[in-house]
Design a protein around this motif. Structure first.
Motif, mmCIF file in Angstrom:
data_model
loop_
_atom_site.group_PDB
_atom_site.id
_atom_site.type_symbol
_atom_site.label_atom_id
_atom_site.label_comp_id
_atom_site.label_asym_id
_atom_site.label_seq_id
_atom_site.Cartn_x
_atom_site.Cartn_y
_atom_site.Cartn_z
ATOM 1 N N GLY A 1 0.800 -1.133 0.082
ATOM 2 C CA GLY A 1 -0.069 0.103 0.063
ATOM 3 C C GLY A 1 1.061 1.329 0.198
ATOM 4 N N THR A 2 2.223 1.140 0.347
ATOM 5 C CA THR A 2 3.084 2.478 0.249
ATOM 6 C C THR A 2 3.125 2.988 -1.080
ATOM 7 N N ARG A 3 3.202 4.123 -1.378
ATOM 8 C CA ARG A 3 3.645 4.907 -2.609
ATOM 9 C C ARG A 3 4.784 5.975 -2.307
ATOM 10 N N GLN A 4 5.471 5.706 -3.455
ATOM 11 C CA GLN A 4 6.571 6.781 -3.365
ATOM 12 C C GLN A 4 6.045 8.108 -3.203
ATOM 13 N N LEU A 5 4.806 8.285 -3.897
ATOM 14 C CA LEU A 5 4.424 9.654 -3.741
ATOM 15 C C LEU A 5 4.065 10.194 -2.242
ATOM 16 N N ASP A 6 3.898 9.428 -1.499
ATOM 17 C CA ASP A 6 3.597 9.796 -0.044
ATOM 18 C C ASP A 6 4.870 10.125 0.670
ATOM 19 N N MET A 7 5.982 9.874 0.034
ATOM 20 C CA MET A 7 7.408 10.013 1.076
ATOM 21 C C MET A 7 7.864 11.325 1.120
ATOM 22 N N GLY A 8 7.364 12.237 0.347
ATOM 23 C CA GLY A 8 7.771 13.663 0.270
ATOM 24 C C GLY A 8 6.725 14.587 -0.265
ATOM 25 N N PRO A 9 7.164 15.694 -0.479
ATOM 26 C CA PRO A 9 6.109 16.845 -1.210
ATOM 27 C C PRO A 9 5.563 16.195 -2.547
ATOM 28 N N PRO A 10 4.382 16.348 -2.468
ATOM 29 C CA PRO A 10 3.428 16.118 -3.740
ATOM 30 C C PRO A 10 4.082 16.721 -4.992
ATOM 31 N N PRO A 11 4.073 16.001 -5.997
ATOM 32 C CA PRO A 11 4.507 16.603 -7.350
ATOM 33 C C PRO A 11 3.513 17.706 -7.833
ATOM 34 N N GLU A 12 4.166 18.448 -8.632
ATOM 35 C CA GLU A 12 3.016 19.728 -9.036
ATOM 36 C C GLU A 12 2.035 19.286 -9.854
ATOM 37 N N SER A 13 2.273 18.263 -10.738
ATOM 38 C CA SER A 13 1.361 17.757 -11.657
ATOM 39 C C SER A 13 1.427 16.074 -11.831
ATOM 40 N N THR A 14 0.497 15.560 -12.728
ATOM 41 C CA THR A 14 0.826 14.208 -12.747
ATOM 42 C C THR A 14 1.737 13.856 -14.043
ATOM 43 N N GLY A 15 2.472 14.791 -14.361
ATOM 44 C CA GLY A 15 3.236 14.569 -15.576
ATOM 45 C C GLY A 15 4.576 14.095 -14.933
ATOM 46 N N PRO A 16 5.633 13.735 -15.658
ATOM 47 C CA PRO A 16 6.861 13.065 -15.116
ATOM 48 C C PRO A 16 7.510 13.960 -14.166
ATOM 49 N N VAL A 17 7.855 13.265 -13.188
ATOM 50 C CA VAL A 17 8.477 13.924 -12.041
ATOM 51 C C VAL A 17 9.937 14.408 -12.354
ATOM 52 N N PRO A 18 10.149 15.583 -12.111
ATOM 53 C CA PRO A 18 11.380 16.302 -12.694
ATOM 54 C C PRO A 18 12.575 16.048 -11.340
ATOM 55 N N PRO A 19 13.705 15.855 -12.004
ATOM 56 C CA PRO A 19 14.647 15.444 -10.941
ATOM 57 C C PRO A 19 14.823 16.753 -9.958
ATOM 58 N N ARG A 20 15.713 16.376 -8.612
ATOM 59 C CA ARG A 20 15.632 17.442 -7.708
ATOM 60 C C ARG A 20 16.736 18.228 -8.162
ATOM 61 N N ASP A 21 16.880 19.511 -7.334
ATOM 62 C CA ASP A 21 18.134 20.464 -7.724
ATOM 63 C C ASP A 21 19.457 20.037 -6.988
ATOM 64 N N TRP A 22 20.375 19.845 -7.682
ATOM 65 C CA TRP A 22 21.753 19.148 -7.109
ATOM 66 C C TRP A 22 22.395 20.415 -6.545
ATOM 67 N N ASP A 23 21.690 21.056 -5.214
ATOM 68 C CA ASP A 23 22.368 22.183 -4.686
ATOM 69 C C ASP A 23 22.664 21.469 -3.343
ATOM 70 N N PRO A 24 24.295 21.460 -3.081
ATOM 71 C CA PRO A 24 24.373 20.898 -1.755
ATOM 72 C C PRO A 24 24.226 21.799 -0.668
ATOM 73 N N VAL A 25 24.286 23.183 -0.818
ATOM 74 C CA VAL A 25 23.990 24.204 -0.002
ATOM 75 C C VAL A 25 22.369 23.889 0.671
ATOM 76 N N ALA A 26 21.486 23.865 -0.465
ATOM 77 C CA ALA A 26 20.374 23.594 -0.117
ATOM 78 C C ALA A 26 19.867 22.378 0.495
ATOM 79 N N ASP A 27 20.393 21.428 0.086
ATOM 80 C CA ASP A 27 20.312 19.854 0.490
ATOM 81 C C ASP A 27 21.613 19.358 0.967
ATOM 82 N N PRO A 28 22.047 19.651 2.219
ATOM 83 C CA PRO A 28 23.344 19.176 2.683
ATOM 84 C C PRO A 28 23.315 17.938 3.124
ATOM 85 N N ASP A 29 22.171 17.303 3.612
ATOM 86 C CA ASP A 29 22.279 15.988 4.160
ATOM 87 C C ASP A 29 22.278 14.945 3.171
#
Length: 209
Positions: free
Chosen positions: A87-115
């Motif tokens: 019953g688990t969906r990857q969709l429920d693991m984080g902020p919901p996508p903005e649309s039902t289109g292809p999910v874009p990659p994250r921003d590869w910014d180590p300052v914004a996403d250090p962990d």
């Protein structure tokens, strides 16, 4: 992404097969593949092989869990992932996508996403930015269904969670680790979410162990 790890495994005498799932990477033109298609991709790669160990990183923990329930494998190893419940969906693991289109990659910014991006040098970040593709929406929206009863031994390599955090989350019934029983071997590899790039040698050693 796994070349540096696969080369080390092969040098140690193992056969390492990297599976590109439908709709991502060099298969990005195959349309809006769902989770069941990704399960089928993994089963197809495992079929006919002996002593198969399935390794699932991040989202791939979902299709790997279902594949291991349907075809005999020796072991399942989750890398910064886990045996999530049906019953688990990857969709429920984080902020919901903005649309039902292809999910874009994250921003590869180590300052914004250090962990999550910890341990990645400029070359690794550039590689991720160059090769990252969108992810099929259907695969993140479809709930996990094991569809089988096989239950191979499992291991977990934790990179962005400490053993103490995992223990506390298991006790609280958090879905990330609720299905991790006492028989699951947990190994810590403190780094970011892409250990195949930040710590390939240590990751290969843990996989062999």
């Amino acid at each position: 992404m796994w070349d540096a790890v696969a080369e080390r495994l092969r040098a140690a005498g193992d056969r390492a097969i990297g599976v590109t799932l439908a709709g991502v990477g060099d298969r990005a033109d195959e349309g809006d593949a769902d989770l069941e298609q990704h399960v089928a991709d993994i089963i197809a790669a495992a079929r006919g092989q002996e002593n198969v160990v399935l390794v699932g990183h991040s989202y791939a923990g979902l299709p790997v869990t279902a594949a291991a329930a349907r075809v005999p494998v020796r072991r399942v190893i989750y890398v910064d992932s886990g045996p999530l419940p049906d019953g688990t969906r990857q969709l429920d693991m984080g902020p919901p996508p903005e649309s039902t289109g292809p999910v874009p990659p994250r921003d590869w910014d180590p300052v914004a996403d250090p962990d999550l991006l910890r341990g990645l040098d400029a070359e690794a970040l550039a590689l991720l930015e160059k090769r990252a593709t969108t992810h099929p929406y259907a695969s993140v929206a479809q709930p996990l269904r094991r569809g089988g009863s096989l239950n191979p031994p499992a291991g977990l390599i934790a990179c962005t969670f400490s053993l103490e955090q995992i223990t506390a989350m298991r006790a609280a019934g958090h879905p990330f680790f609720a299905s991790v029983g006492d028989d699951v071997r947990i190994s810590e590899l403190p780094t970011g979410h892409w250990p195949m790039l930040s710590e390939p040698a240590k990751l290969a050693d843990l996989l062999r162990a």
